[in-house]
Motif scaffolding. Structure first.
Motif, short mmCIF file in Angstrom:
data_model
loop_
_atom_site.label_atom_id
_atom_site.label_comp_id
_atom_site.label_asym_id
_atom_site.label_seq_id
_atom_site.Cartn_x
_atom_site.Cartn_y
_atom_site.Cartn_z
N TYR A 33 0.83 -1.23 0.00
CA TYR A 33 0.00 0.00 0.00
C TYR A 33 0.86 1.27 0.00
CZ TYR A 33 -3.34 -3.45 1.89
OH TYR A 33 -4.10 -4.56 2.13
N LEU A 83 -4.93 -9.39 3.50
CA LEU A 83 -4.42 -10.37 2.53
C LEU A 83 -3.08 -9.93 1.95
CD1 LEU A 83 -4.96 -12.90 0.72
CD2 LEU A 83 -5.99 -11.33 -0.94
N ARG A 84 -2.13 -10.84 2.00
CA ARG A 84 -0.83 -10.57 1.39
C ARG A 84 -0.09 -11.86 1.10
NH1 ARG A 84 1.11 -6.50 5.23
NH2 ARG A 84 -1.11 -6.06 5.08
N VAL A 85 0.72 -11.79 0.06
CA VAL A 85 1.50 -12.95 -0.38
C VAL A 85 2.95 -12.47 -0.51
CG1 VAL A 85 1.91 -14.40 -2.44
CG2 VAL A 85 -0.42 -14.11 -1.55
N ARG A 90 4.17 -14.13 -5.70
CA ARG A 90 2.96 -13.50 -6.25
C ARG A 90 2.74 -13.92 -7.70
NH1 ARG A 90 3.94 -7.56 -3.44
NH2 ARG A 90 3.76 -8.40 -1.32
N GLY A 91 1.50 -13.87 -8.13
CA GLY A 91 1.17 -14.19 -9.52
C GLY A 91 0.98 -15.67 -9.80
N HIS A 92 0.97 -16.49 -8.76
CA HIS A 92 0.79 -17.94 -8.96
C HIS A 92 -0.45 -18.46 -8.25
CE1 HIS A 92 4.75 -17.90 -10.71
NE2 HIS A 92 5.23 -17.35 -9.62
N LEU A 94 -1.57 -17.92 -5.17
CA LEU A 94 -1.54 -18.22 -3.72
C LEU A 94 -2.63 -17.48 -2.95
CD1 LEU A 94 1.12 -19.78 -3.90
CD2 LEU A 94 1.91 -18.44 -1.96
N ALA A 95 -2.94 -16.27 -3.42
CA ALA A 95 -3.99 -15.51 -2.72
C ALA A 95 -5.29 -16.29 -2.75
CB ALA A 95 -4.15 -14.13 -3.35
N GLN A 99 -7.19 -17.93 0.59
CA GLN A 99 -8.58 -17.50 0.82
C GLN A 99 -9.52 -18.70 0.88
OE1 GLN A 99 -9.95 -13.53 -0.88
NE2 GLN A 99 -8.29 -14.09 -2.27
N ARG A 100 -9.31 -19.67 -0.01
CA ARG A 100 -10.20 -20.85 0.02
C ARG A 100 -10.03 -21.60 1.35
NH1 ARG A 100 -9.27 -20.47 -5.40
NH2 ARG A 100 -7.31 -21.61 -5.40
N LEU A 118 -15.55 -7.83 1.64
CA LEU A 118 -14.24 -7.20 1.62
C LEU A 118 -14.31 -5.86 0.94
CD1 LEU A 118 -12.13 -8.27 -1.31
CD2 LEU A 118 -13.91 -9.85 -0.66
N ARG A 120 -11.67 -3.31 -1.31
CA ARG A 120 -10.35 -3.29 -1.95
C ARG A 120 -10.20 -2.04 -2.79
NH1 ARG A 120 -9.87 -8.52 -5.77
NH2 ARG A 120 -8.15 -7.37 -6.70
N ASP A 122 -8.00 -1.73 -5.56
CA ASP A 122 -7.79 -1.93 -6.99
C ASP A 122 -9.02 -2.57 -7.60
OD1 ASP A 122 -7.23 -4.20 -5.45
OD2 ASP A 122 -6.32 -5.17 -7.18
N LYS A 128 -13.11 -10.78 -12.82
CA LYS A 128 -12.82 -11.13 -11.41
C LYS A 128 -13.95 -10.67 -10.50
CE LYS A 128 -8.69 -13.08 -11.44
NZ LYS A 128 -7.54 -12.49 -12.03
N LYS A 131 -17.33 -12.72 -9.55
CA LYS A 131 -17.46 -13.67 -8.43
C LYS A 131 -18.13 -13.01 -7.22
CE LYS A 131 -13.26 -16.29 -9.29
NZ LYS A 131 -11.89 -16.49 -8.80
C1 COA Z 1 -2.81 -8.88 -3.97
C2 COA Z 1 -2.01 -10.15 -3.70
C3 COA Z 1 -2.43 -10.70 -2.34
C4 COA Z 1 -2.36 -11.16 -4.77
O1 COA Z 1 -1.69 -12.37 -4.49
P1 COA Z 1 -1.28 -13.40 -5.66
O2 COA Z 1 -1.12 -14.73 -5.07
O3 COA Z 1 -0.14 -12.82 -6.41
O4 COA Z 1 -2.57 -13.31 -6.57
P2 COA Z 1 -2.86 -14.16 -7.85
O5 COA Z 1 -3.33 -13.21 -8.88
O6 COA Z 1 -1.72 -15.05 -8.22
O7 COA Z 1 -4.02 -15.06 -7.28
C5 COA Z 1 -5.21 -15.08 -7.89
C6 COA Z 1 -6.26 -15.37 -6.87
O8 COA Z 1 -6.17 -14.43 -5.78
C7 COA Z 1 -7.31 -13.58 -5.77
N1 COA Z 1 -6.88 -12.21 -5.50
C8 COA Z 1 -5.86 -11.55 -6.06
N2 COA Z 1 -5.80 -10.31 -5.56
C9 COA Z 1 -6.79 -10.19 -4.65
C10 COA Z 1 -7.24 -9.14 -3.80
N3 COA Z 1 -6.65 -7.95 -3.78
N4 COA Z 1 -8.30 -9.38 -3.02
C11 COA Z 1 -8.93 -10.56 -3.04
N5 COA Z 1 -8.54 -11.60 -3.82
C12 COA Z 1 -7.48 -11.40 -4.62
C13 COA Z 1 -7.88 -13.69 -7.15
O9 COA Z 1 -9.24 -13.39 -7.16
C14 COA Z 1 -7.63 -15.15 -7.48
O10 COA Z 1 -8.54 -15.97 -6.77
P3 COA Z 1 -9.08 -17.35 -7.40
O11 COA Z 1 -7.91 -18.27 -7.35
O12 COA Z 1 -10.16 -17.73 -6.45
O13 COA Z 1 -9.51 -17.00 -8.76
C15 COA Z 1 -0.47 -9.91 -3.74
O14 COA Z 1 -0.14 -9.30 -4.96
C16 COA Z 1 0.03 -9.05 -2.60
O15 COA Z 1 0.40 -9.55 -1.54
N6 COA Z 1 0.06 -7.72 -2.81
C17 COA Z 1 0.44 -6.79 -1.78
C18 COA Z 1 -0.67 -6.67 -0.73
C19 COA Z 1 -1.99 -6.23 -1.31
O16 COA Z 1 -2.05 -5.36 -2.16
N7 COA Z 1 -3.06 -6.91 -0.86
C20 COA Z 1 -4.40 -6.63 -1.38
C21 COA Z 1 -5.37 -6.55 -0.31
S1 COA Z 1 -6.97 -6.06 -0.99
#
Ligand code: COA
Length: 328
Positions: A33, A83-85, A90-92, A94-95, A99-100, A118, A120, A122, A128, A131
């Motif tokens: 952020y 939520l954070r990865v 990132r990009g695989h 994991l988020a 969450q699941r 939630l 957010r 962005d 997306k 859902k």
């Molecule tokens: C945003 C972040 C958590 C995404 O993680 P990621 O593992 O790289 O995300 P991916 O695009 O590979 O994962 C896709 C899945 O995560 C979900 N996802 C991605 N960003 C999300 C977000 N901001 N809020 C909720 N879900 C999110 C997608 O909907 C998708 O879900 P699905 O598998 O059910 O379709 C990561 O980039 C991060 O840690 N960013 C910094 C912190 C941040 O900005 N957090 C956002 C909080 S709203």
């Protein structure tokens, strides 16, 4: 290492976060952020907050993701936050994986929960978002200043207020309200439509809460400063700020969140000035001020705040999306 694993999925092991995981969580949190991350400050209070579960995922011994779930609305809703990865993972997807897992675990611990909510910043686009049910959005105006110029900025706004507003339209004073008055205000069935509340809820520092008696206790925990304008006991504008809290921005700054509800621009200006006036003695460093408001107010508030040498707009127009989905 930990003996309290909750389960496994896709090569990850999930645990309830503990105070001693703090450093590992901070290690995946750099630059989140744009330096406005609340988690360095909130992590420890989260560990003991009622009805909050904080789940971390580890790959082997390495912490790779975190999500927090807070059960509110009398047990009907879970609000997900934090939520954070880990940047290298990132990009695989994991988020999605964490969450699941967290959704399933929340369902197990709190079987009454029906919806997940939630907010957010962005907008991930229509695919997306499909859902989710889109409930509403708030416009965000962000300012940045420092302790030397903050008092001057408040005086500048007060002077502008006197010129532009004249305070003739409503014979009222923006006033602080206490817990007892708050209950009457928030549980009044008219308040949602009168103040055009987003999704009929209030959003406190990104946390949506329905107007239910059970949520008053959640709000009381936050130590908020409330202001309200009303006429004949009918609310016209309502706002609160969350106490200033430290964020990593610029090597260590303060963050001020002001949530505003209502659509009257002159009342919004007065509310903003009242909040800034309340905190001005507490500013000791750089301060980032984020105001969340009805989108119709954004431009007029931007103009109200512009023109001061010290406190300046920090970011272009941005939004807070309020989303919901069924927890299955
Ligand atoms: C945003 C972040 C958590 C995404 O993680 P990621 O593992 O790289 O995300 P991916 O695009 O590979 O994962 C896709 C899945 O995560 C979900 N996802 C991605 N960003 C999300 C977000 N901001 N809020 C909720 N879900 C999110 C997608 O909907 C998708 O879900 P699905 O598998 O059910 O379709 C990561 O980039 C991060 O840690 N960013 C910094 C912190 C941040 O900005 N957090 C956002 C909080 S709203």
């Amino acid at each position: 290492m930990e003996s309290h694993g909750l389960g496994e999925s896709e090569g990850l092991t999930f645990f309830l976060a503990r105070p001693e995981d703090y450093d590992d969580v901070m290690a995946i949190s750099h630059d989140i952020y744009g330096g406005n991350d609340y988690l360095p400050c909130r992590y420890h209070p989260w560990m003991t907050e009622p009805d909050r579960l904080v789940i971390i995922a580890r790959r082997g011994s390495r912490l790779v993701a975190l999500e927090s779930s807070l059960v509110v609305d009398g047990g009907k809703t879970v609000v997900v936050e934090g939520l954070r990865v880990c940047p290298t993972e990132r990009g695989h997807g994991l988020a999605g994986v964490i969450q699941r897992f967290a959704d399933g675990y929340v369902k197990k611990v709190y079987p009454t929960v029906k919806n997940k909510r939630l907010t957010r910043a962005d907008n991930p686009g229509p695919e997306k978002l499909s859902k989710f049910t889109y409930l509403d959005k708030r416009a965000i105006l962000s300012l940045c200043g420092d302790s030397e110029t903050f008092d001057g900025f408040v005086s500048y706004l007060k002077a502008k207020l006197n010129v532009s507003d004249g305070s003739t339209r409503y014979p009222l004073v923006t006033k602080h309200i206490d817990q007892a008055a708050l209950k009457g205000l928030l549980l009044n069935p008219d308040v949602s439509s009168r103040l055009q509340l987003p999704g009929s809820a209030i959003i406190q520092d990104w946390q949506p809460l329905d107007l239910l008696e059970s949520n008053l206790e959640v709000l009381a925990r936050r130590n908020l400063s409330w202001f309200v304008d009303d006429l004949n006991e009918k609310p016209l504008f309502m706002s609160f700020h969350t106490p200033l809290y430290p964020v990593p921005f610029n090597g260590g700054s303060l963050r001020l969140n002001i949530d505003m509800f209502g659509t009257d621009a002159s009342l919004a200006k007065r509310a903003l000035t009242a909040h800034l006036n309340t905190v001005k003695g507490e500013i000791q460093s750089t301060v980032l001020v984020h105001m969340y408001m009805h989108p119709s107010l954004w431009e007029v508030m931007r103009q109200f705040c512009e023109g001061h040498d010290g406190v300046k707009q920090w970011r272009n127009y941005w939004e807070q999306l309020f989303l919901e989905r069924e927890l299955v």
